[in-house]
Design an enzyme around this catalytic site. Structure first.
Site, PDB file in Angstrom:
ATOM      1  CG  ASN A   1     -45.821  59.409  47.584  1.00 24.40           C
ATOM      2  OD1 ASN A   1     -46.713  59.415  48.424  1.00 24.40           O
ATOM      3  ND2 ASN A   1     -44.661  59.997  47.787  1.00 24.40           N
TER       4      ASN A   1
ATOM      5  CB  ILE B   1     -44.546  51.468  47.343  1.00 19.21           C
ATOM      6  CG1 ILE B   1     -43.266  50.708  47.006  1.00 19.21           C
ATOM      7  CG2 ILE B   1     -45.759  50.557  47.129  1.00 19.21           C
ATOM      8  CD1 ILE B   1     -42.981  49.548  47.937  1.00 19.21           C
TER       9      ILE B   1
ATOM     10  CD  GLU C   1     -38.011  62.428  52.394  1.00 22.13           C
ATOM     11  OE1 GLU C   1     -38.668  62.061  51.411  1.00 22.13           O
ATOM     12  OE2 GLU C   1     -38.524  62.930  53.405  1.00 22.13           O
TER      13      GLU C   1
ATOM     14  CG  HIS D   1     -36.223  55.015  43.866  1.00 25.60           C
ATOM     15  ND1 HIS D   1     -37.077  55.769  43.094  1.00 25.60           N
ATOM     16  CD2 HIS D   1     -36.895  53.872  44.176  1.00 25.60           C
ATOM     17  CE1 HIS D   1     -38.221  55.118  42.941  1.00 25.60           C
ATOM     18  NE2 HIS D   1     -38.133  53.979  43.592  1.00 25.60           N
TER      19      HIS D   1
ATOM     20  CG  ASP E   1     -40.613  63.692  56.449  1.00 26.67           C
ATOM     21  OD1 ASP E   1     -40.614  62.823  55.559  1.00 26.67           O
ATOM     22  OD2 ASP E   1     -41.397  64.666  56.457  1.00 26.67           O
ATOM     23  CB  ALA E   2     -39.421  66.514  53.869  1.00 29.36           C
ATOM     24  CB  VAL E   3     -33.803  68.084  55.926  1.00 25.61           C
ATOM     25  CG1 VAL E   3     -33.840  66.979  56.973  1.00 25.61           C
ATOM     26  CG2 VAL E   3     -32.937  67.683  54.740  1.00 25.61           C
TER      27      VAL E   3
ATOM     28  NE  ARG F   1     -36.949  59.392  55.803  1.00 27.74           N
ATOM     29  CZ  ARG F   1     -38.058  59.940  55.335  1.00 27.74           C
ATOM     30  NH1 ARG F   1     -38.936  60.495  56.163  1.00 27.74           N
ATOM     31  NH2 ARG F   1     -38.329  59.945  54.054  1.00 27.74           N
TER      32      ARG F   1
END
Length: 572
Positions: A380, A378, A280, A308, A243-245, A241
């Protein structure tokens, strides 16, 4: 053989066994040296131009933490038992995200292995673990990692991770590892002295961007691509996974993600098992998952925050920050994301005050990883609070019957009431004392104006301890009933292809007011988001699952209690 990339150094030494050994300069800025007697377990550091000793940028083992020496680690010494593991495909699977440090009281890989029977019985296909490289101190989410090729000894070190992956494979579970390539942590980051690892100007809230497109970036890209291949090859991990691409700064014609995906596909062919890259991203850009031959980057999937946000807003009624974009007509918003993946697919976002995203209805649903809860959504929140069980059951019913790849966050399957808070353990006073304020500033404009009053100090050990799951909750009847609901939904999805069918054009949603009915082949998923019962006319059917025992059919009339969901199978 010791080697290190240091293109701007005039002299490099490796210090091992208390002795400095000069290294030979080679092509491309690489330095190498043979040290007699060095091998697995040897501690070492590098010195550049006679400076202070520094850990290896590619250190595989940092047993004394981020400020200690590197230690030689030989991958081939580990005895794997997963030789028959053929891998697992993401389509049709359910992912389970967890944080090793808070998943169990002990917070280690070894302790997590003891809970794998629970995950197998739940019915998930993949375990996704938050980042594991060394971090400051003894507790952290993992996104402050600096020695990106190593595994923190807080959890059990490199052998511990391998034993965890090996055990998952024996149980039929794939493993996805969360990796961070858009920045490094603020403490113990010693990459810059070795070379142009960081962008000269670009940065994000979390730190300076890595240099993927400037001078010297060829080798920087190899650093991160080699890191990814290490996890997949040497640790037998099944997916990453990323992160924050959206924070990756790369203006080259071949984007870093495209190059990485091509390398991973080649490794997949070599090892003979599927390997997945999951991004992400908050860009709502389907090019991430579009095949390279069609002009995309060729990743396996991407997180889809819109699903979400739509679920969260519909079942909780919250509308602060980015949730306000999804709050106008919750049933209609859910209908949009369940059939189109993105709510913002070129539409105007009031939160961003601009148009956002592009259409993605042509992309198979399994390429979107969706959730009702995750570590960010959750953690954050100022108090790290989870959805209440009633809202979560309703959200899970829609999530686990959707055309997407569902992801759960640890503990949600039994309605865990423990929070998941933001916690750190910075050893440098300036970072430790300023962390709470930095965290508050990160969420300015998100509707958390009372953050300072509600959020506990990230650096307090109790903040971390409160975030550990309480497994004794499973002894409570209400929590066990909640778990039974999740198990039944996952089993129903697994046993009925209509409910895992990823074709978005096969999904149809009826909605009016506070109710919606999702058409999934021979199934209907009826949800009442409101505070009053509703009566719906449906085709001849039987109720297969219901979140509330008050749901019942009278001929073709379905009565749904307030805030409940029922899954129906059409007659015949």
């Amino acid at each position: 053989m010791f080697e290190v990339w240091a293109p701007e150094a005039a002299a490099v030494e490796v210090e091992a066994g208390g002795t400095r050994h000069p290294m030979r300069a080679g092509k491309g800025g690489w330095w190498r040296a043979e040290v007699p007697g060095a091998g697995h377990g040897t501690d070492y550091r590098f010195r550049l131009d006679g400076g202070e000793p520094l850990p290896d940028p590619r250190t595989r083992w940092q047993p004394e933490g981020i400020f200690g020496p590197s230690r030689v680690y030989e991958h081939d010494r580990f005895a794997w038992s997963d030789g028959l593991w053929a891998g697992r495909s993401l389509p049709g699977s359910v992912v389970y995200e967890l944080h090793i440090g808070t998943f169990t009281p002990a917070g280690t890989f070894e302790a997590a292995v003891e809970k794998l029977d629970h995950l197998v019985a739940l019915g998930v296909g993949f375990v996704e673990i938050m980042p594991v490289p060394p971090v400051p101190g003894g507790r952290n989410w993992g996104y402050d990692g600096v020695d990106l090729w190593a595994v923190t000894d807080n959890y059990g070190g490199p052998d511990g991770l391998k034993r965890f992956v090996d055990a998952c494979h024996r149980q039929g579970l794939g493993v996805i590892l969360d990796v961070v390539y858009n920045h490094l942590g603020p403490s113990g980051n010693f990459l810059a002295p070795f070379g142009p690892y960081f962008h000269s100007s670009a940065s994000s809230f979390w730190g300076q961007a890595v240099n993927l497109d400037g001078p010297g970036s060829d080798e920087v890209r190899r650093y991160f691509i080699g890191n990814a291949l290490q996890w997949l090859r040497d640790y037998h991990v099944d997916g990453l996974r990323l992160d924050a691409v959206h924070a990756l700064h790369d203006k080259r014609a071949v984007h870093f993600l495209e190059e990485l995906a091509a390398e991973v596909d080649a490794l997949s062919a070599a090892v003979g098992r599927p390997l997945a890259l999951i991004a992400e991203s908050d860009l709502n850009d389907p090019r991430l998952m579009t095949p390279r031959e069609a002009g995309g980057y060729g990743l396996a999937a991407a997180w889809d925050d819109d699903v979400h946000h739509a679920l969260h807003t519909a079942v909780t009624g919250e509308r602060h920050g980015y949730y306000d974009d999804f709050a106008g007509d919750p049933a209609a918003t859910l209908a949009k994301v369940l059939t189109s993946a993105y709510y913002h697919d070129g539409t105007y976002s009031a939160f961003r005050r601009r148009g956002h995203g592009r259409p993605a209805r042509h992309v198979p649903g399994h390429r979107f990883v969706v959730c009702a809860q995750n570590h960010d959504q959750i953690g954050n929140r100022a108090e790290g609070d989870r959805m209440d069980p009633e809202a979560l059951r309703l959200a899970a019913g829609l999530l686990l019957t959707s055309p997407f790849t569902p992801m759960l966050f640890m503990g949600e399957e039994w309605g865990a009431r423990t929070p998941f808070l933001f916690f750190t353990d910075h050893v440098e006073p300036a970072l430790r004392d300023g962390e709470a304020d930095r965290r508050r500033r990160e969420f300015v404009g998100f509707g958390y104006d009372d953050w300072a009053e509600k959020a506990p100090d990230p650096g307090e050990e109790m903040t971390f301890l409160r975030s550990k799951l309480d497994w004794s909750e499973l002894e409570d009847d209400a929590h066990r009933a909640h778990l039974d609901w999740y198990r039944a939904l996952i089993a129903l999805r697994r046993d009925n292809p209509d409910l895992s069918d990823p074709r978005l054009d096969r999904v149809r949603v009826e909605h009016e007011g506070a109710w919606l009915v999702v058409h999934r082949g021979a199934f209907r998923v009826a949800a009442n988001l409101g505070r009053s019962p509703v009566a719906l006319r449906v085709q001849p059917a039987e109720i297969v699952l219901a979140s509330d025992p008050g749901a019942h059919l009278d001929g073709d009339d379905l009565t749904l209690p307030a805030r409940s969901l029922a899954v129906l199978r059409l007659a015949g």
